[in-house]
Scaffold this motif. Structure first.
Motif, PDB file in Angstrom:
ATOM      1  N   GLU A 164       0.839  -1.199   0.000  1.00 39.37           N
ATOM      2  CA  GLU A 164       0.000   0.000   0.000  1.00 39.37           C
ATOM      3  C   GLU A 164       0.875   1.251   0.000  1.00 39.37           C
ATOM      4  OE1 GLU A 164      -3.308   0.285  -0.163  1.00 39.37           O
ATOM      5  OE2 GLU A 164      -3.485  -1.897  -0.398  1.00 39.37           O
ATOM      6  N   PRO A 165       0.387   2.362  -0.580  1.00 40.45           N
ATOM      7  CA  PRO A 165       1.154   3.615  -0.525  1.00 40.45           C
ATOM      8  C   PRO A 165       1.399   4.050   0.918  1.00 40.45           C
ATOM      9  CG  PRO A 165      -0.633   3.775  -2.123  1.00 40.45           C
ATOM     10  CD  PRO A 165      -0.850   2.496  -1.369  1.00 40.45           C
ATOM     11  N   VAL A 166       2.585   4.582   1.183  1.00 49.10           N
ATOM     12  CA  VAL A 166       2.917   5.078   2.515  1.00 49.10           C
ATOM     13  C   VAL A 166       2.094   6.344   2.794  1.00 49.10           C
ATOM     14  CG1 VAL A 166       4.733   5.990   4.007  1.00 49.10           C
ATOM     15  CG2 VAL A 166       5.244   4.149   2.381  1.00 49.10           C
ATOM     16  N   PRO A 167       1.267   6.350   3.855  1.00 48.16           N
ATOM     17  CA  PRO A 167       0.481   7.551   4.169  1.00 48.16           C
ATOM     18  C   PRO A 167       1.352   8.594   4.874  1.00 48.16           C
ATOM     19  CG  PRO A 167       0.025   5.843   5.779  1.00 48.16           C
ATOM     20  CD  PRO A 167       0.992   5.242   4.790  1.00 48.16           C
ATOM     21  N   LEU A 168       1.445   9.779   4.306  1.00 54.24           N
ATOM     22  CA  LEU A 168       2.304  10.822   4.853  1.00 54.24           C
ATOM     23  C   LEU A 168       1.481  11.902   5.552  1.00 54.24           C
ATOM     24  CD1 LEU A 168       4.809  11.332   1.883  1.00 54.24           C
ATOM     25  CD2 LEU A 168       5.165  10.003   3.982  1.00 54.24           C
ATOM     26  N   ALA A 169       1.928  12.278   6.735  1.00 53.18           N
ATOM     27  CA  ALA A 169       1.390  13.437   7.450  1.00 53.18           C
ATOM     28  C   ALA A 169       2.487  14.497   7.416  1.00 53.18           C
ATOM     29  CB  ALA A 169       1.033  13.069   8.881  1.00 53.18           C
ATOM     30  N   VAL A 170       2.259  15.580   6.681  1.00 52.05           N
ATOM     31  CA  VAL A 170       3.337  16.526   6.404  1.00 52.05           C
ATOM     32  C   VAL A 170       2.845  17.965   6.519  1.00 52.05           C
ATOM     33  CG1 VAL A 170       4.728  15.021   4.940  1.00 52.05           C
ATOM     34  CG2 VAL A 170       2.817  16.279   3.949  1.00 52.05           C
ATOM     35  N   LEU A 171       3.807  18.855   6.711  1.00 51.74           N
ATOM     36  CA  LEU A 171       3.501  20.277   6.706  1.00 51.74           C
ATOM     37  C   LEU A 171       3.162  20.724   5.286  1.00 51.74           C
ATOM     38  CD1 LEU A 171       6.319  21.654   9.041  1.00 51.74           C
ATOM     39  CD2 LEU A 171       3.887  21.464   9.591  1.00 51.74           C
ATOM     40  N   GLU A 172       2.463  21.826   5.205  1.00 53.63           N
ATOM     41  CA  GLU A 172       2.130  22.378   3.897  1.00 53.63           C
ATOM     42  C   GLU A 172       3.403  22.750   3.145  1.00 53.63           C
ATOM     43  OE1 GLU A 172      -0.367  25.640   4.935  1.00 53.63           O
ATOM     44  OE2 GLU A 172      -2.142  24.386   5.266  1.00 53.63           O
ATOM     45  N   ALA A 173       3.411  22.554   1.836  1.00 50.91           N
ATOM     46  CA  ALA A 173       4.566  22.924   1.009  1.00 50.91           C
ATOM     47  C   ALA A 173       4.673  24.457   0.943  1.00 50.91           C
ATOM     48  CB  ALA A 173       4.398  22.336  -0.379  1.00 50.91           C
ATOM     49  N   PRO A 174       5.919  24.972   0.815  1.00 53.52           N
ATOM     50  CA  PRO A 174       7.193  24.237   0.752  1.00 53.52           C
ATOM     51  C   PRO A 174       7.672  23.824   2.139  1.00 53.52           C
ATOM     52  CG  PRO A 174       7.601  26.590   0.568  1.00 53.52           C
ATOM     53  CD  PRO A 174       6.104  26.429   0.620  1.00 53.52           C
ATOM     54  N   CYS A 175       8.245  22.631   2.221  1.00 52.08           N
ATOM     55  CA  CYS A 175       8.734  22.099   3.497  1.00 52.08           C
ATOM     56  C   CYS A 175       9.925  21.192   3.206  1.00 52.08           C
ATOM     57  CB  CYS A 175       7.630  21.337   4.217  1.00 52.08           C
ATOM     58  SG  CYS A 175       8.205  20.386   5.645  1.00 52.08           S
ATOM     59  N   LEU A 176      11.055  21.436   3.886  1.00 48.02           N
ATOM     60  CA  LEU A 176      12.269  20.666   3.658  1.00 48.02           C
ATOM     61  C   LEU A 176      12.056  19.177   3.903  1.00 48.02           C
ATOM     62  CD1 LEU A 176      14.827  22.974   5.517  1.00 48.02           C
ATOM     63  CD2 LEU A 176      14.728  22.590   3.053  1.00 48.02           C
ATOM     64  N   MET A 177      11.421  18.856   5.000  1.00 47.90           N
ATOM     65  CA  MET A 177      11.296  17.444   5.363  1.00 47.90           C
ATOM     66  C   MET A 177      10.200  16.747   4.571  1.00 47.90           C
ATOM     67  SD  MET A 177      12.288  17.518   9.375  1.00 47.90           S
ATOM     68  CE  MET A 177      13.644  18.574   9.921  1.00 47.90           C
ATOM     69  N   ARG A 178       9.201  17.478   4.159  1.00 47.62           N
ATOM     70  CA  ARG A 178       8.200  16.918   3.247  1.00 47.62           C
ATOM     71  C   ARG A 178       8.871  16.512   1.936  1.00 47.62           C
ATOM     72  NH1 ARG A 178       2.353  19.253   1.689  1.00 47.62           N
ATOM     73  NH2 ARG A 178       2.142  18.410  -0.421  1.00 47.62           N
ATOM     74  N   SER A 179       9.684  17.424   1.381  1.00 45.15           N
ATOM     75  CA  SER A 179      10.376  17.136   0.126  1.00 45.15           C
ATOM     76  C   SER A 179      11.340  15.960   0.279  1.00 45.15           C
ATOM     77  CB  SER A 179      11.139  18.373  -0.347  1.00 45.15           C
ATOM     78  OG  SER A 179      10.258  19.456  -0.562  1.00 45.15           O
ATOM     79  N   THR A 180      12.022  15.893   1.431  1.00 45.94           N
ATOM     80  CA  THR A 180      12.966  14.805   1.684  1.00 45.94           C
ATOM     81  C   THR A 180      12.245  13.461   1.743  1.00 45.94           C
ATOM     82  OG1 THR A 180      14.457  16.279   2.882  1.00 45.94           O
ATOM     83  CG2 THR A 180      14.683  13.915   3.291  1.00 45.94           C
ATOM     84  N   ALA A 181      11.097  13.422   2.425  1.00 47.24           N
ATOM     85  CA  ALA A 181      10.331  12.179   2.542  1.00 47.24           C
ATOM     86  C   ALA A 181       9.898  11.676   1.167  1.00 47.24           C
ATOM     87  CB  ALA A 181       9.108  12.401   3.435  1.00 47.24           C
ATOM     88  N   ILE A 182       9.366  12.577   0.356  1.00 50.46           N
ATOM     89  CA  ILE A 182       8.879  12.189  -0.970  1.00 50.46           C
ATOM     90  C   ILE A 182      10.035  11.731  -1.856  1.00 50.46           C
ATOM     91  CG2 ILE A 182       7.833  13.104  -3.081  1.00 50.46           C
ATOM     92  CD1 ILE A 182       6.066  14.859  -1.254  1.00 50.46           C
ATOM     93  N   ALA A 183      11.167  12.462  -1.789  1.00 47.62           N
ATOM     94  CA  ALA A 183      12.329  12.093  -2.613  1.00 47.62           C
ATOM     95  C   ALA A 183      12.859  10.714  -2.234  1.00 47.62           C
ATOM     96  CB  ALA A 183      13.423  13.149  -2.464  1.00 47.62           C
TER      97      ALA A 183
END
Length: 292
Positions: free
Chosen positions: A182-201
């Motif tokens: 299953e896709p990994v469910p992410l709880a993230v801050l609104e973009a732009p966000c350093l750690m959001r981008s890191t998780a997705i990358a």
């Protein structure tokens, strides 16, 4: 009954050793030999009349009596340091404007800023929580005197690297394991966000599918969503709520720098004093668990 007067230097050794996870590291931090530290701990146990530490594997952990003593030791040291700061900086005045990441609010606001305000009542302290881009912008525009921010690749004229912390996958420690299909469910801050981008990358590089399950403008919202089991997130372990845990089994993440930005090269004495307190607190709280 014999009255006990604890030696603050001995209590500081105990607290530093526990916070660093090693009394050898505490000896190095405090500028003492390991034999001197051992003698201090022996003296402490003789004073209390009970063991405060016990062996656990290759290290030492607190006994029940040691856990009680540790709480009092921290309070005694905090009061001692606050008194010393008040005496040394009795004439400090002016204003200090501090910006910081929400990760550090729970530890820095009551511990450092609260103590600073009590020790220097003539100094007006203004603090604000903000995201990285806003903190850097406020420093550059002269709206903040100090800012504690993650390294987003943009340095200011007067910045100092305080630490490098590993980013971690964070979730509920007692939650169900993620389904690899299953896709990994992410709880993230609104973009732009350093750690959001890191998780997705990281997930894209590992060819692991993902979905945005929850977004929030604040870290408190992210912690609540992760605690509710809505998803996992990426942060460092700084400010990690006790009910959450680092998750294994997900793609490896890089480290991230933690920088202290200063508006002026030679700031006022009140700003320099708060800066030194912030650095001392972070050295202790981040030391032993992360690479500085």
């Amino acid at each position: 009954m014999r009255r006990i007067s604890f030696d603050l230097d001995v209590l500081r050794t105990l607290v530093t050793g526990i916070e660093l996870g090693s009394f050898a590291k505490a000896a190095d931090r405090l500028g003492r030999s390991t034999s001197a530290v051992s003698a201090q701990l022996k003296k402490l146990e003789e004073q209390t009349g009970a063991p405060v530490l016990r062996k656990a594997g290759r290290g030492m952990v607190l006994t029940p009596a040691g856990e009680v003593l540790l709480g009092y030791a921290r309070r005694l040291l905090a009061l001692n340091d606050e008194a010393a700061n008040a005496v040394r900086g009795a004439e400090l005045s002016g204003e200090v404007r501090l910006g910081l990441q929400e990760d550090f609010a729970e530890s820095l606001l009551p511990t450092v800023l609260g103590g600073f305000a009590r020790a220097h009542p003539k100094v007006r302290v203004q603090a604000r929580l903000a995201r990285n881009a806003e903190l850097i912008e406020q420093i550059e525009r002269g709206k903040l005197d100090l800012a504690l921010a993650w390294d987003g690749g943009k340095a200011t004229s007067h910045s100092r690297r305080l630490a490098r912390l590993p980013m971690q996958w964070i979730g509920r420690g007692d939650g169900p394991a993620l389904d690899a299909d299953e896709p990994v469910p992410l709880a993230v801050l609104e973009a732009p966000c350093l750690m959001r981008s890191t998780a997705i990358a990281a997930l894209d590089k590992a060819r692991r599918p993902w979905r945005i399950a929850f977004t929030s403008p604040s870290l408190a919202g992210i912690w609540a969503a992760v605690d509710a089991g809505l998803g996992v997130t990426v942060r460092t372990s700084a400010g990690l709520p006790e009910r959450l845990a680092v998750l294994p089994g997900l793609p490896k993440l890089p480290v991230i720098g933690l920088d202290l930005h200063r508006r002026d090269a030679e700031p006022a004495g009140s700003i320099q004093r708060l800066e030194s307190l912030l650095q001392a607190h972070l050295r202790t709280s981040l030391g032993g668990r992360r690479t500085a």
